[in-house]
Each structure stands twice: as structure tokens, then as C-alpha cells.
Design a protein around this motif. Structure first.
Motif, mmCIF file in Angstrom:
data_model
loop_
_atom_site.group_PDB
_atom_site.id
_atom_site.type_symbol
_atom_site.label_atom_id
_atom_site.label_comp_id
_atom_site.label_asym_id
_atom_site.label_seq_id
_atom_site.Cartn_x
_atom_site.Cartn_y
_atom_site.Cartn_z
ATOM 1 N N THR A 532 -147.238 20.998 5.333
ATOM 2 C CA THR A 532 -148.022 19.943 5.978
ATOM 3 C C THR A 532 -149.492 20.287 5.800
ATOM 4 O O THR A 532 -149.838 21.424 5.451
ATOM 5 C CB THR A 532 -147.700 19.859 7.487
ATOM 6 N N GLU A 584 -139.072 17.805 4.165
ATOM 7 C CA GLU A 584 -140.269 17.344 4.875
ATOM 8 C C GLU A 584 -140.115 15.886 5.303
ATOM 9 O O GLU A 584 -140.529 15.492 6.391
ATOM 10 C CB GLU A 584 -141.516 17.505 3.996
ATOM 11 N N HIS A 588 -140.184 14.187 9.147
ATOM 12 C CA HIS A 588 -140.922 12.984 9.559
ATOM 13 C C HIS A 588 -139.985 11.984 10.242
ATOM 14 O O HIS A 588 -140.358 11.334 11.224
ATOM 15 C CB HIS A 588 -141.577 12.326 8.335
#
Length: 710
Positions: A532, A584, A588
Motif C-alpha cells: 500500500t 491486495e 480492499h
């Protein structure tokens, strides 16, 4: 009484002053009905394997899947004996927080407004088995006004359950992958210790793959012909569209062109383009820009931006958005007026049209947890050199974003001599727009070339791939004849894929999803990277700390150790960048409550089981050099491991540690030391006080080593 918990003492102090809670106590402030305390980063984390009763590892014990993860106070590593024990400062502050929570009726969470800030509080809350109700302070600036507004609009803690579930799932996934993969590879490598991780290992793979492509690239010579012209009192050049690998052929063509002496205009292309003003910085873009322009590392940029944030000069830096919400737009004119009080910014602000700012940065749908980086209304008085540079970048980017577009006229002319085509390119500014803010009328970097480099294209110095230079050209029309005033045969070399700078690596990490060939998957993952914005700098620093990569000038290159790890895992799932990008995206989805975190952790366990078996099945032999005998006993062949070189004879016990003053001795260093008694000159070693030095390492008569300085 209400408890307020911040992430750092400095932030707690600011909040305490606002609420007149000015009675300083050990680890907290009190007063006016509030008790303000703080965490010290991650005070609580997931337990180590020994917390689950696991003391040793073998093939049969892996993979390790705890039934329930244990939370423990932060631990520090001990050297003797080699284990971990609770950090005394963490234990002390946790006791203070527990007492504060016990005295209060409710809690206000004021840790950093992001995934990690949420995890820091929730892990403390769960570890202390606290049941008090809590609300969330969610702000993007630490100015007094922002804090006061935030406290007027506290949000229920449950609003951030999705954020916590994502953070918790990330934490557990990293534990599962890191612990199991590290132990599996270490077992396969005969107990040499190698550290692997869910994000760090794919990142290492990116660096090593590019390094090997660069070093394995075979450069080739080629030739192009450049012509000089003059028209309407202006001098300019043209470059052949064709490249020749045969020099003699190019020379013959050059002679024919010289005999002709004239070229004919075949095509005239004039395009007016509008360059939109740039968007605000998010953290990754700021890190990339500062690395290119200032040579700062990603971690240095993050630490500098965090310092500016805590001093109230900029908004929250760990943002992944380049936009602001509609309700913040009304505050921008006042912000610009305050910035105009600085003599440094007045010339740039004078070019803006008050009342008619460009609203391109306003987009509610593209604002994530935090909006794009902005300066605050507090103007700095004293800054360090790096703080000043980063602050100016953020201010100028805001002013550029509020400016009009830049208009350019790009001209491309094709001329022909015999049947050989040449190109003339030029560009001129029609309206400076946002480029007038800093007076930078063209990009320092070539965007087309950068794109090619990131996609491993073996680009050349062909003018066709370059952005037109700001060169004024005369008017042309078809069938015009141009006199050739002089010629030049230019020798050039094809160029290898460029080694990663930190800016390039951050782009590769940020855009990992774009490498997917499947168009539907690519669309879904287009804006998903690995890591991130808040963690990418720490991933790079972790690779450096573990001696997997090193900085050389502005580039990142793998060490011998890093290349060895890559060679072992490059075909394994743990090195798969795209799979990491998919994780990832899943995080989210958890944050947005579109995916169950339990399903994510279950998938991670399946993945961990697969990579553990892959790594355990590797057959890794110990590295040895048959021609090198132990210098002490002269009997046995030396064994080389990652950290040591040693004689296998227990009676001899000669040993050499490979890591000396921050530099790992290579095979060449070791060979030279054993055979000649001296290594080549080793550069950039680091002394205890942090100073770099160059020296030879020599083997003394008693078979110990020492430095020799040139």
C-alpha cells in the motif's frame, strides 16, 4: 471521564492542549473530563511461534496454522540467548492505557486514520479485553481547526469494522506466509536462514529479474544519419527513420545523400495538444517525484512528510488519493490566499485566476480514506532542507493543479532523400498554463521511454520514441525542398532494460495489476498494486536491512544473497507478483465489506500450504569451492554458507564471517583472501559511527582478518 488514545505522544499532547487536559501524568494527560493517552506504534502484535509452544521446526511441523492467533505485547530480539522477550516500554505503556480505559466511561480513538492506525488501537483494545464503547476521530490534518471539527463529527467505531477486518486479515496473512515460507526455505537450505514474505519476496523478484535482464543484455551497435538544414534563418536537424547495423552500408547511403544535397518534404503534421494540469500528490507519487528530482529514498520521503504532518504543515501523508471531496473545495481559495503571504509563492500565484480555479482535483468518488496531499493554512517558519523541499513540492503541485491546461503545438515533418525518410520534430508552447507555475516547460523525463523501460522493451535512442523538444521550426509545406548543409553518421548502441530506481520500483509495485494478460482480470486489477502507499517504503527498507538489495547511486541492485534467494524462489508461487496484487484487491473488498475476512484467511492458508511444500521440496546443496583449502589446517575444503565461511574440521574450527561492516564478502572476495591473503578494495563499508570507508581485508599470520587502508 472520556479516554482519548492517540498513536504518538506528540499528537496526544496537541489534543490535550485543545481540551485543556493539561495535567501531565506518567504516560497520559488529564483534565476537563478527559484522559488523553497514546500508543507507541504497534504495542501489541501477533505472537511468535514460541507463544504457541513451538520451539523447533522440521518438515513434519510445517505449515503452522494457529487455531486462534494470540496477541502479545511488542517484543524485542535478544542475542543471548537467541529469542524474543516483551519490550519493557510496551509493557509499561499498556499498563497505563489499561488504567486509563478502566477509569473512563467511553473511548475516543485518535490513532492515525488508516488501516494500520485502526489495527494499532483494535489490537490494544482486544489484548486488554476492554468492553468500553468507542467512537472514531477521522481527520486528514492535525491543525487545531481540523481536530476541533473532527471531534464535533465523531463517528461510531463500528463504521470502521471493515477497515479493521482488512488490517487484521493482512496481519494474519503476513504471519502465515512469512513464518512458514521462511522456515521452509531455511530447512531446505540446510538451516541457512532466509527471510521470505508475502510482499517483500515478489518485490525482490521484480528487482532481481530486472537486474538479470540488464546484465544479460547484449548491446548492439547501429548507425543513423543526421542531416543539418537551414530555412528562414533557422537551423534545425533531421534524423533518419531507418537504422543500419552494417556501417559500410550506412556510409554508402551517406555518400549518396551528400551527392544529392537536397531533401523533399513528404508530409507535414501539426497538432495542437492540451496537457491537463497534474493532480495532487498521493504518497506514492510524492515518493516517486522526490526520488527522481531530489534523490530521496521512499522511506526518507515518508518520514519527512510525516514530520511535516505532525508539525501541522501538510495534511495526512499516507494517502492513496489524488483528489479532494466537493465539500473541501470551498476552502481552497482561502488556502491559496494564505500561501500568497509567502514571497516565494507570490510569482506563481500571480498567474492563477482567482474565482476561476481548475476543479479537476474535485471528485468525491475517487477520494479514499483521505484526500490528496495539501498544505495547511499554517505556514512553516523553520524547516530542515528535506522538509523544505518536500513542502515546496506539495505547495507547487497544488498551484499547478488549480491552473489552466498547457497548450502545445507539436510539429512532425517527414522529408525524403532518394527513398530514405528522415524526421524533423519540434514543439512550441502556445499557452503556458500550469507549466508557468514553476517555469518548467517540458518534462525532465521522457514519458514514452519510461513506459517502455517498465515493460522491458529494449528501446534505442531513436528520435521517434522521444517527446518533441521545444524547438522553433520554420513553416513547411509539401514538396518544399530543403538544402542539406552538412551530414553526420551517428554510432549508437541499443540499451538494456533500465535498472530500477526507487521511483521506478514504486511504479512497478503500484501498477502490478497492469501486467496481467487477461483483459478482464487486468481491468479488475488495473489500479491494484502490491503493498500500500503506506507500506511500500518499509518493504524496500526491509529488503535493504536483510541484505537482499542495496542502493548503488540512484539504482536498486540485488546483493549476492538477494540473487541467491531469487534463484531459489523465482519459479515458485511466493514470487508471483500478480497473485500478491490479487490479495491486495481482496483486502480492499474486505474493507468495503464485499468479502468475508475468514474466507480470505482460509485462501491464504491454502496458498501457504502450497508454497511451503514447494519450498521444502527444493534441493539446495551447500556452497563450496573445491580448490580452496582451509588456510589454517591446509587439510579440508572450505564450506561457504550465507553468513560464514568455515573449515568443516571440528578440531580446526577456522571461521570467517561474511558480513563485515555492512558489506557481504562475495565469492571473489573470499577466493582472493584465501589465495593471496588480501581481498580487492572493498568500497562503502560502514563504521560503527555510520561513516563510509574503503579498505582491503587481509589475512594475518594468526589466520584472523584485519583492515588495510589504501
Amino acid at each position: 471521564m472520556k479516554a482519548i488514545i492517540a498513536e504518538k505522544p506528540s499528537v496526544a499532547r496537541e489534543i490535550a492542549q485543545i481540551f485543556n487536559a493539561n495535567n501531565k501524568r506518567d504516560g497520559h494527560f488529564e483534565g476537563n473530563g478527559y484522559c488523553v493517552t497514546w500508543a507507541l506504534g504497534h504495542l501489541v502484535s501477533l505472537g511468535m511461534p514460541e507463544d504457541y509452544g513451538i520451539r523447533g521446526f522440521d518438515k513434519a511441523s510445517l505449515p503452522i496454522f494457529p487455531n486462534n492467533f494470540i496477541l502479545t505485547p511488542r517484543k524485542t530480539k535478544q542475542t543471548k540467548p537467541k529469542n524474543y522477550k516483551p519490550d519493557p516500554s510496551a509493557l509499561k505503556q499498556l499498563k497505563i492505557i489499561n488504567n486509563v480505559f478502566g477509569q473512563c466511561t467511553s473511548i475516543i480513538v485518535a490513532t492515525d486514520a488508516g488501516r494500520e492506525g485502526e489495527l494499532i488501537f483494535r489490537y490494544i483494545y482486544d489484548y486488554l479485553q476492554c468492553k468500553k464503547p468507542f467512537e472514531r476521530l477521522w481527520i486528514s490534518s492535525l491543525t487545531e481547526k481540523a481536530i476541533q471539527e473532527g471531534f464535533k463529527n465523531l463517528r461510531p467505531g463500528s463504521d470502521f469494522d471493515g477497515l479493521y477486518e482488512a488490517a487484521k486479515a493482512r496481519s494474519e496473512a503476513d504471519w502465515l506466509v512469512g513464518i512458514n515460507a521462511t522456515q521452509a526455505l531455511s530447512i531446505a537450505a540446510n538451516n541457512d536462514v532466509y527471510s521470505l514474505g508475502r510482499v517483500q519476496t515478489p518485490t525482490l523478484a521484480l528487482i532481481c529479474k530486472r537486474f538479470q535482464e540488464n546484465k544479460g543484455f547484449k548491446q548492439k551497435k547501429y548507425w543513423q544519419i543526421q542531416l543539418q538544414h537551414r530555412k528562414d534563418y533557422l537551423n534545425f536537424t533531421s534524423l533518419s527513420n531507418q537504422q543500419w547495423e552494417d556501417k559500410k552500408q550506412a556510409e554508402q547511403i551517406l555518400k549518396a545523400i551528400e551527392r544529392e544535397g537536397r531533401a523533399t518534404v513528404e508530409e507535414v503534421s501539426i497538432n495542437t495538444i492540451k496537457e491537463q494540469s497534474p493532480l495532487l500528490f498521493d504518497l506514492t507519487e510524492l515518493q516517486k517525484e522526490a526520488n527522481r528530482k531530489l534523490g530521496l529514498s521512499a522511506d526518507e520521503v515518508l518520514q519527512t512528510a510525516q514530520s511535516l504532518y505532525e508539525k501541522k504543515f501538510i495534511t495526512y501523508p499516507r494517502t492513496g488519493s489524488k483528489y479532494i471531496p466537493e465539500d473541501l473545495w470551498s476552502e481552497i481559495p482561502e488556502l491559496v490566499r494564505i500561501l500568497n503571504q509567502s514571497d516565494l509563492f507570490k510569482p506563481a500565484i500571480a498567474t492563477l485566476k482567482f474565482g476561476n480555479f481548475n476543479k479537476r482535483i474535485v471528485n468525491d468518488l475517487k477520494v479514499t480514506d483521505h484526500h490528496g496531499l495539501l498544505p495547511t493554512t499554517k505556514i512553516p517558519s523553520a524547516l530542515t532542507a528535506s522538509e523544505k523541499a518536500i513542502y515546496y513540492m506539495i505547495v507547487y503541485r497544488l498551484l499547478e493543479s488549480l491552473s489552466e491546461h498547457c497548450s502545445k503545438q507539436n510539429t512532425h515533418i517527414t522529408i525524403k532523400v532518394h527513398h530514405y525518410e528522415f524526421s524533423i520534430t519540434g514543439s512550441k508552447i502556445l499557452h503556458k498554463g500550469w507549466r508557468g507555475i514553476k517555469g518548467l516547460l517540458s518534462d525532465e523525463k521522457n514519458p514514452i521511454q519510461d513506459s517502455n523501460r517498465n515493460n522491458n522493451i529494449n528501446y534505442s535512442n531513436n528520435n521517434e520514441t522521444q517527446e518533441p523538444q521545444l524547438i522553433e521550426l520554420p513553416e513547411f509545406k509539401k514538396v518544399d525542398e530543403l538544402k542539406i548543409s552538412s551530414t553526420e553518421l551517428q554510432e549508437k548502441l541499443t540499451s538494456p532494460p533500465k535498472l530500477y530506481t526507487e521511483a521506478d520500483l514504486l511504479s512497478a509495485m503500484e501498477n502490478a495489476g497492469r501486467q496481467i494478460e487477461d483483459k478482464e482480470q487486468q481491468k479488475a486489477l488495473a489500479n491494484i498494486g502490491i503493498g500500500t502507499p503506506a507500506t511500500r517504503a518499509s518493504i524496500i527498507e526491509t529488503l535493504i536491512t536483510r541484505n537482499y538489495i542495496t542502493r548503488k547511486s540512484k539504482t536498486l541492485i540485488p546483493t549476492h544473497k538477494g540473487q541467491k534467494v531469487y534463484d531459489l524462489i523465482k519459479d515458485q508461487k511466493i514470487a508471483n507478483v500478480l497473485m500478491t496484487a490479487e490479495w491486495e484487491m481482496a483486502l480492499h473488498q474486505i474493507e468495503n465489506k464485499e468479502l468475508d475476512s475468514n474466507q480470505f484467511v482460509s485462501d491464504i492458508k491454502n496458498y501457504t500450504g502450497e508454497i511451503t511444500q514447494e519450498l521444502l521440496s527444493l534441493n539446495i546443496s551447500q556452497e563450496s569451492i573445491s580448490e580452496l583449502k582451509c588456510p589454517k589446517c591446509q587439510q579440508r575444503t572450505l564450506t561457504i554458507k550465507e553468513k560464514i565461511v568455515k573449515c568443516p574440521d571440528d578440531r580446526c574450527q577456522w571461521i570467517l564471517f561474511r558480513m563485515i561492516c555492512g558489506v557481504q564478502l562475495s565469492i571473489d572476495h573470499i577466493t582472493s583472501l584465501i589465495t593471496t591473503g588480501k581481498t580487492p578494495l572493498i568500497k562503502n563499508m560502514k563504521s560503527k559511527n555510520g561513516k563510509k570507508f574503503d579498505a582491503f581485508i587481509i589475512l594475518k599470520d594468526d589466520y584472523t582478518t584485519s583492515f588495510e587502508f589504501s
